[in-house]
Design an enzyme around this catalytic site. Structure first.
Site, PDB file in Angstrom:
ATOM      1  N   ASP A   1       2.511   3.290   2.935  1.00 47.21           N
ATOM      2  CA  ASP A   1       1.546   4.340   2.653  1.00 47.21           C
ATOM      3  C   ASP A   1       2.258   5.537   1.999  1.00 47.21           C
ATOM      4  O   ASP A   1       3.048   5.360   1.084  1.00 47.21           O
ATOM      5  CB  ASP A   1       0.786   4.733   3.915  1.00 47.21           C
TER       6      ASP A   1
ATOM      7  N   HIS B   1       1.655   5.256  -2.312  1.00 50.17           N
ATOM      8  CA  HIS B   1       1.102   6.305  -3.175  1.00 50.17           C
ATOM      9  C   HIS B   1       2.257   6.934  -3.952  1.00 50.17           C
ATOM     10  O   HIS B   1       2.712   8.040  -3.627  1.00 50.17           O
ATOM     11  CB  HIS B   1       0.358   7.351  -2.353  1.00 50.17           C
TER      12      HIS B   1
ATOM     13  N   HIS C   1       0.866  -1.190   0.000  1.00 47.39           N
ATOM     14  CA  HIS C   1       0.000   0.000   0.000  1.00 47.39           C
ATOM     15  C   HIS C   1       0.894   1.228   0.000  1.00 47.39           C
ATOM     16  O   HIS C   1       1.445   1.616   1.042  1.00 47.39           O
ATOM     17  CB  HIS C   1      -0.911  -0.020   1.229  1.00 47.39           C
TER      18      HIS C   1
ATOM     19  N   LYS D   1       1.804  10.537  -5.374  1.00 47.33           N
ATOM     20  CA  LYS D   1       1.856  11.670  -4.451  1.00 47.33           C
ATOM     21  C   LYS D   1       3.254  11.913  -3.903  1.00 47.33           C
ATOM     22  O   LYS D   1       3.572  13.005  -3.421  1.00 47.33           O
ATOM     23  CB  LYS D   1       0.914  11.443  -3.266  1.00 47.33           C
TER      24      LYS D   1
ATOM     25  N   GLU E   1     -10.803   5.928   7.394  1.00 48.09           N
ATOM     26  CA  GLU E   1      -9.584   6.570   7.891  1.00 48.09           C
ATOM     27  C   GLU E   1      -9.984   7.824   8.652  1.00 48.09           C
ATOM     28  O   GLU E   1      -9.793   8.952   8.214  1.00 48.09           O
ATOM     29  CB  GLU E   1      -8.637   6.894   6.735  1.00 48.09           C
TER      30      GLU E   1
END
Length: 439
Positions: A333, A84, A82, A87, A236
């Protein structure tokens, strides 16, 4: 084994002697030591693990040079399920103004339309993958912001990057958008077709909106028609009334979904009463859902209020989930972006911090599966994250000899082997991205 000199590893074969190996990642025979660890010799031939045997059985043959690890810990290459990547590393140009979740949403929503060109994405994603590779990761799933018109940029870039990295890291992608987007006519079929054509995973960020059940039904049915797996960002929040995890499990059972389902975060579950927790976890177990916790990011975001010390850790109920047979993992993350200002896609950091934050110790036992075997299975590749005969010799070698030493000194010396050969561990310099950070 020297800390500095590069290992001379013949491609034809050699033995990693006197290694400490977690029993949770191997079916080979090891000399058990306690706390889920044992000593073994590893025979490496032509880039593969040929044998895992008790210490001494593989040493002494003239045709097999041996490297004495002196009890050093050996782990399989990591699985970071997991992330990103789209980003990542935008913090210098778009920091979170106050460290809160709303602050992160606002910052990203401003940066994305202004800056996320194909070139910008490709460079930042490649920088992140070089970092993960140097730290010892062999498999990554990234979530891609898929709100139009960004999906037309990010998914083609992902496919290019996946091809470029195919011989180093297996990269998967999952579509990311707020669940309310499913209410827009035509959106679901549009994004589901893009995901199918790119070989990705469908998903959504779920929270308690009106009509959530019907939106979930539509999402499950769209995934079933296209043979897609599902990966959700779930609850979340610190709101105990956020219960979309239960609704996802009910939708999976109601729609008799046959694909794999992953739910990430699930923070609010830790703030719900015991009856609601039991009800939810029973359904999650029945639905065959896997859960990934993101302890670094959620410690950063959850329960943040100016001038007030946070009262809870923001993580979900991994112990209770595992006790019911629910697959659980931890992952990186976000990395240097408004959702998490820090991080380096280093799964040693993620694991050792998870041990501390989630109390995955006394004993550590088989919790190493949360960054190796279990996420690989959840991502559909059960052969990764293991140390077994017939598998590629993708390994991480440490000077530390047990869990205590690893958790006390996670930044200590390590070597990364891919197909049995040591790779360089020079991390990319942040200065490489300076031109992308200009206002």
């Amino acid at each position: 084994m020297s800390d500095a000199a590069r290992l001379d590893l013949p491609e034809s074969g050699y033995v990693l002697a006197n290694a400490t190996v977690p029993s949770a990642v191997t079916s080979g025979t090891i000399n058990h030591m306690g706390d889920g660890l044992g000593r073994a010799d590893l025979l490496i031939e032509r880039g593969e693990i040929a044998s895992v045997a008790p210490c001494g059985l593989l040493v002494g043959r003239d045709d097999l040079p041996a490297i004495d690890l002196d009890g050093g810990l050996v782990l399989p290459a990591f699985v970071d399920m997991h992330t990103h990547l789209d980003k990542g590393h935008i913090w210098p140009r778009k920091p979170n103004p106050d460290g809160t979740f709303p602050g992160a949403l606002t910052a990203v929503s401003e940066d994305r339309p202004a800056r996320w060109s194909a070139q910008d994405l490709r460079r930042r994603m490649d920088f992140a993958l070089r970092t993960a590779h140097a730290h010892g990761t062999a498999m990554v799933r990234t979530h891609l912001d898929s709100i139009p018109p960004q999906e037309a940029i990010s998914w083609p870039v992902f496919q290019e990057v996946r091809r470029d990295w195919a011989d180093r890291i297996e990269i998967q992608a999952s579509a990311l958008y707020g669940v309310e987007s499913l209410l827009q006519p035509g959106f679901l079929d549009h994004i589901a077709d893009i995901v199918r054509d790119a070989g990705g995973t469908l998903g959504a960020v779920t929270y308690m909106i009106e009509g959530l059940e019907s939106s979930l039904d539509a999402l499950f049915q769209a995934a079933s028609r296209r043979g897609l797996d599902l990966d959700f960002h779930v609850d979340e929040t610190a709101d105990p009334q956020a219960r979309s995890l239960r609704l996802i499990a009910e939708a999976a059972l109601r729609n008799r979904f046959k694909g794999r389902i992953v739910c990430g975060h699930c923070c609010s579950l830790a703030l719900q009463d015991a009856e609601e927790v039991d009800r939810t976890l029973d359904l999650v177990a029945r639905a065959g859902i896997g859960v990934v916790s993101l302890p670094l990011c959620n410690m950063y975001l959850m329960d943040r209020q100016a001038g007030r010390t946070p009262r809870w850790r923001g993580v979900t109920l991994l112990h209770e989930m595992r006790g019911r047979g629910i697959p659980v993992a931890v992952a990186s993350d976000n990395t240097r972006d408004p959702f998490y200002a820090y991080g380096d896609l280093d799964m040693v950091e993620v694991f050792t911090q998870a041990v501390r934050i989630l109390h995955l110790d006394h004993p550590v036992g088989d919790w190493i599966r949360t960054v190796t075997v279990t996420p690989a299975q959840m991502l559909g590749d059960p052969m990764r994250g293991r140390i077994d005969a017939g598998l590629p010799a993708d390994l991480v070698l440490f000077r530390t000899r047990n869990w205590n030493e690893l958790c006390a000194r996670p930044s200590g010396p390590r070597r990364v082997l891919r197909a049995g050969q040591e790779i360089g561990r020079n991390l990319p310099d942040y200065r490489e991205l300076d031109d992308l950070m200009e206002p």
